[in-house]
Scaffold this motif. Structure first.
Motif, short mmCIF file in Angstrom:
data_model
loop_
_atom_site.label_atom_id
_atom_site.label_comp_id
_atom_site.label_asym_id
_atom_site.label_seq_id
_atom_site.Cartn_x
_atom_site.Cartn_y
_atom_site.Cartn_z
N VAL A 159 0.87 -1.17 0.00
CA VAL A 159 0.00 0.00 0.00
C VAL A 159 0.91 1.22 0.00
O VAL A 159 1.88 1.27 0.77
N CYS A 160 0.63 2.16 -0.89
CA CYS A 160 1.43 3.37 -0.90
C CYS A 160 0.66 4.50 -0.21
O CYS A 160 -0.57 4.54 -0.24
N PHE A 161 1.44 5.38 0.44
CA PHE A 161 0.88 6.48 1.22
C PHE A 161 1.64 7.76 0.95
O PHE A 161 2.86 7.74 0.78
N GLY A 162 0.93 8.86 0.98
CA GLY A 162 1.57 10.17 0.86
C GLY A 162 0.51 11.26 0.89
O GLY A 162 -0.69 10.99 0.82
N TYR A 163 0.99 12.49 0.97
CA TYR A 163 0.05 13.62 0.92
C TYR A 163 -0.46 13.74 -0.51
O TYR A 163 0.29 13.63 -1.48
N LYS A 164 -1.73 13.98 -0.63
CA LYS A 164 -2.41 14.00 -1.93
C LYS A 164 -1.99 15.20 -2.77
O LYS A 164 -1.95 16.32 -2.29
N ASP A 165 -1.66 14.92 -4.03
CA ASP A 165 -1.43 15.97 -5.01
C ASP A 165 -2.59 16.02 -6.00
O ASP A 165 -2.59 16.77 -6.94
N SER A 166 -3.57 15.15 -5.78
CA SER A 166 -4.82 15.17 -6.52
C SER A 166 -5.87 14.55 -5.62
O SER A 166 -5.53 13.84 -4.66
N LEU A 167 -7.09 14.80 -5.90
CA LEU A 167 -8.16 14.31 -5.03
C LEU A 167 -8.71 12.96 -5.46
O LEU A 167 -9.55 12.40 -4.79
N GLY A 168 -8.25 12.45 -6.56
CA GLY A 168 -8.78 11.18 -7.04
C GLY A 168 -10.05 11.40 -7.82
O GLY A 168 -10.56 12.51 -7.94
N ASN A 169 -10.56 10.34 -8.35
CA ASN A 169 -11.76 10.42 -9.19
C ASN A 169 -13.02 10.37 -8.34
O ASN A 169 -13.00 9.94 -7.19
N LYS A 170 -14.12 10.76 -8.97
CA LYS A 170 -15.42 10.61 -8.35
C LYS A 170 -15.68 9.11 -8.18
O LYS A 170 -15.26 8.30 -9.01
N ALA A 171 -16.38 8.75 -7.13
CA ALA A 171 -16.69 7.34 -6.91
C ALA A 171 -17.51 6.78 -8.06
O ALA A 171 -18.46 7.42 -8.51
N PRO A 172 -17.14 5.62 -8.55
CA PRO A 172 -17.94 5.01 -9.61
C PRO A 172 -19.31 4.61 -9.06
O PRO A 172 -19.47 4.41 -7.86
N GLU A 173 -20.26 4.49 -9.95
CA GLU A 173 -21.58 4.03 -9.54
C GLU A 173 -21.45 2.68 -8.86
O GLU A 173 -20.66 1.83 -9.28
N ARG A 174 -22.21 2.48 -7.83
CA ARG A 174 -22.18 1.22 -7.09
C ARG A 174 -23.38 0.37 -7.49
O ARG A 174 -24.49 0.87 -7.63
N ASN A 175 -23.13 -0.91 -7.64
CA ASN A 175 -24.21 -1.85 -7.90
C ASN A 175 -24.87 -2.14 -6.56
O ASN A 175 -24.28 -2.78 -5.70
N GLU A 176 -26.07 -1.65 -6.40
CA GLU A 176 -26.76 -1.83 -5.12
C GLU A 176 -27.64 -3.07 -5.10
O GLU A 176 -28.27 -3.37 -4.11
N LYS A 177 -27.65 -3.81 -6.19
CA LYS A 177 -28.46 -5.02 -6.27
C LYS A 177 -27.62 -6.24 -5.90
O LYS A 177 -27.58 -7.23 -6.63
N VAL A 178 -26.94 -6.15 -4.79
CA VAL A 178 -26.06 -7.24 -4.37
C VAL A 178 -26.43 -7.79 -2.98
O VAL A 178 -25.65 -8.49 -2.36
N VAL A 179 -27.65 -7.47 -2.54
CA VAL A 179 -28.08 -7.88 -1.21
C VAL A 179 -29.41 -8.60 -1.31
O VAL A 179 -30.30 -8.18 -2.05
N ASN A 180 -29.56 -9.69 -0.60
CA ASN A 180 -30.88 -10.28 -0.43
C ASN A 180 -31.07 -10.53 1.06
O ASN A 180 -30.10 -10.64 1.82
N TYR A 181 -32.30 -10.57 1.48
CA TYR A 181 -32.63 -10.72 2.89
C TYR A 181 -33.40 -12.00 3.11
O TYR A 181 -34.29 -12.36 2.32
N ILE A 182 -33.07 -12.67 4.18
CA ILE A 182 -33.83 -13.84 4.61
C ILE A 182 -34.20 -13.56 6.05
O ILE A 182 -33.34 -13.49 6.93
N LYS A 183 -35.50 -13.34 6.28
CA LYS A 183 -35.96 -12.98 7.64
C LYS A 183 -36.83 -14.07 8.21
O LYS A 183 -37.45 -14.81 7.54
#
Length: 183
Positions: A159-183
């Motif tokens: 893992v590399c670490f350092g003070y940021k010289d850029s903020l990085g990209n916007k978070a990619p869209e997340r697939n929210e259809k990855v959960v199922n519930y059993i109650k």
């Protein structure tokens, strides 16, 4: 929003760093967060090698890229041949995370420790990026010997670490259809 959840959601892989070294107290907090990660059977099978030697970091990048360039996987070979690419994005600190071979779940435990480091770094406004392609460097036992690891440990990731010289990209869209519930 809860501060922890906000930090998790705002963390990005940073690929551009300032040359200034992170402070020792910040590094200590990041490492402490790693040793508080959950671990199977409380094995705590991790070992952290902190590298702040630019020559060794550069060597790790160069040697990894040489081996990547020989890969049959096209995108990996192209990355290996990319002259401008530094595998650690010229970050001033790299931590190699190694696991004890005979532990119950060393790879999973070390990954949990890495995630803790990534979140801790973000909470300190320090950039980080999990580097899996360093595995090529680890394939050579002479390279691994440079880390002076305890007996029966093997390196997994860096893992590399350092003070940021850029903020990085916007978070990619997340697939929210990855959960199922059993109650």
């Amino acid at each position: 929003m809860n501060k922890v959840l906000e930090t998790i959601k705002s963390r990005r892989s940073i690929r551009k760093y300032l040359s200034e070294q992170i402070k020792d107290e910040e590094l200590d907090m990041i490492l402490e967060s790693a040793i508080y990660a959950p671990t199977g059977h409380n094995d705590q099978p991790w070992h952290f090698t902190v590298i702040q030697n630019k020559e060794l970091i550069d060597e790790m990048s160069i040697e990894s890229k040489k081996m990547m360039a020989e890969s049959s996987v096209e995108w990996m070979a192209n990355m290996g041949r990319a002259e401008q690419l530094h595998l650690f994005y010229n970050a001033p600190t790299v931590i190699v995370v190694s696991g004890k071979k005979d532990a119950v779940s060393p790879l999973v435990d070390c990954c949990a420790a890495i995630q803790n480091m990534l979140i801790a770094a973000e909470s300190l406004d320090i950039g980080s990026c999990w580097i899996g392609l360093v595995k090529f460097f680890f394939e050579n036992s002479e390279n691994v010997a440079k880390f002076n690891l305890p007996e029966d440990y093997e390196p997994y990731y860096a893992v590399c670490f350092g003070y940021k010289d850029s903020l990085g990209n916007k978070a990619p869209e997340r697939n929210e259809k990855v959960v199922n519930y059993i109650k």
